[in-house]
Design an enzyme around this catalytic site. Structure first.
Site, PDB file in Angstrom:
ATOM      1  N   GLY A  27     -16.211 -86.688-106.024  1.00  0.00           N
ATOM      2  CA  GLY A  27     -15.831 -86.649-107.420  1.00  0.00           C
ATOM      3  C   GLY A  27     -14.702 -85.978-107.562  1.00  0.00           C
ATOM      4  CB  SER A  65     -17.293 -94.898-103.144  1.00  0.00           C
ATOM      5  OG  SER A  65     -16.181 -95.522-103.458  1.00  0.00           O
ATOM      6  CD  GLU A  75      -9.241 -87.649 -89.118  1.00  0.00           C
ATOM      7  OE1 GLU A  75      -8.472 -88.752 -88.598  1.00  0.00           O
ATOM      8  OE2 GLU A  75      -9.333 -87.068 -88.249  1.00  0.00           O
TER       9      GLU A  75
END
Length: 399
Positions: A126, A160, A243
């Protein structure tokens, strides 16, 4: 950087391939699992990885992970994608897990890490709000202290898999009076908490993976704040910078290349293989040259990450731009190569087809148009290309 083949990395790649040949069940080996596999497949695959000691490939060994280098993680991701293995929970494994290992209290770790490791608790993120996407620090969702709880009000968007998630990690504003970055906190919230409403956003690819998520006087224990009140921006920077080498989604690019080569060799135009068409062959060659350049940059960024070099940040932004733009170009060529069948956008690769498709379309066609449409968003999510260019300019002047 030394571009000579790394014998140790080649041996590791072969060990991953051997593991997949032996342990990936045929009924799970499906090349089209989308962004996140169905819960049952994800949990089953997570259990298989755990049994082999590979359940947390993005975590340090002292936290129960594999302790792999960024380069080894890239190899693992590439080989799993090539074999069609189910995904893990990206949000829990790659994003939240390292954050909890680094910032969480012992109680928070005990509550959440075992479930993430087992694949029994799925997460969503969120962050974005209407009007606060690229400028994340401008978020407006309020969390007001009330005893041992926060009262949370506001809206998140583009959430998502919120409709499937058990929990959400959430950025909220706990102090509106200070500098906007300093007033943000990082909360963990059970999606079953009263006052949370999830509304679907159906995307142009025909899928439901995005949502609007509304919070109306939602009570969240203060104990669910990670890193302490006001530390949300620090936690978020750690999460987003963790990442860089993965931002190009190299496994997806390699899969697109494999599909293009298959279509070029097997589809026929006027009695000749498609690859004999000059226009197709020229575009494929150019895309493959770009793919080689992106792959080398991925390896370079992975090495810089391993060395904790600040250059990984600026190259990571460059990689995000180049990789996502290449995804779109390869997706466009795939749809064009399919000809009339490229106009059929099945919502899922597994969707029932109203008419049989000819070989080799039957094995590749379903899902390609849908994914091409989905990839229009890659230059937006995770930081738009415009934002990435701003980051590059700022960091390059500092280096």
């Amino acid at each position: 950087m030394d571009f000579q083949p790394d014998a140790g990395l080649a041996a590791f790649r072969e060990s991953v391939r051997a593991f997949l040949r032996t342990h990936l069940p045929p009924d799970l080996a499906d090349s089209q699992h989308g962004v996140r596999s169905p819960r049952a497949a994800l949990a089953r695959w997570q259990g298989i990885l755990n049994d082999h000691g590979w359940g947390a490939p993005y975590w340090e060994k002292e936290h129960g992970g594999t302790g792999w280098t960024p380069q080894q993680r890239l190899v693992f991701d590439e080989e799993c994608a090539a074999a069609g293995a189910p995904t893990q929970d990206l949000f829990g494994q790659r994003l939240l897990g390292p954050v909890l290992n680094h910032f969480a209290s012992p109680q928070q770790k005990a509550e959440h890490l075992p479930h993430i490791f087992a694949g029994t608790r799925l997460w969503c993120q969120g962050f974005s709000e209407p009007g606060s996407g690229s400028d994340l620090a401008s978020l407006r969702m309020q969390a007001v202290r009330d005893g041992d709880d926060y009262i949370v009000n506001g809206q998140k968007i583009w959430t998502s898999y919120a409709h499937e998630a058990d929990w959400i990690f959430l950025l909220v504003r706990t102090d509106p009076a200070v500098k906007k970055q300093a007033g943000i906190s990082f909360l963990l919230v059970d999606m079953r908490t009263p006052g949370i409403t999830v509304r679907p956003i159906m995307t142009i690819d025909g899928c439901h993976h995005l949502n609007e998520t509304f919070f109306d006087n939602v009570r969240v224990p203060v104990a669910n704040c990670v890193g302490g009140e006001g530390a949300g921006w620090t936690v978020t920077r750690f999460l987003l910078n963790n990442e860089h080498a993965a931002t190009a989604e190299l496994p997806a690019l390699v899969r697109f290349q494999r599909q293009l080569r298959t279509l070029g060799a097997t589809l026929r135009v006027e009695g000749q293989p498609l690859i004999r068409q000059t226009s197709f062959a020229r575009r494929l060659a150019r895309l493959e040259a770009e793919l080689q350049a992106v792959a080398m940059m991925v390896q370079r960024v992975a090495v810089l990450e391993q060395d904790h070099s600040p250059a990984a940040h600026v190259l990571g932004s460059m990689l995000k731009i180049r990789g996502t733009e290449l995804q779109q170009k390869m997706g466009d060529l795939l749809v064009e190569a399919l000809g009339d069948y490229g106009a059929i956008a099945y919502p899922e690769a597994h969707a029932d087809q109203h008419e049989p498709l000819p070989h080799p379309i039957a094995g590749i066609g379903p899902g390609i148009a849908s994914e091409m449409l989905f990839r229009r968003a890659t230059t937006i999510y995770g930081g738009t290309s415009e934002v990435q260019r701003g980051i590059i300019a700022k960091l390059m002047f500092q280096l």
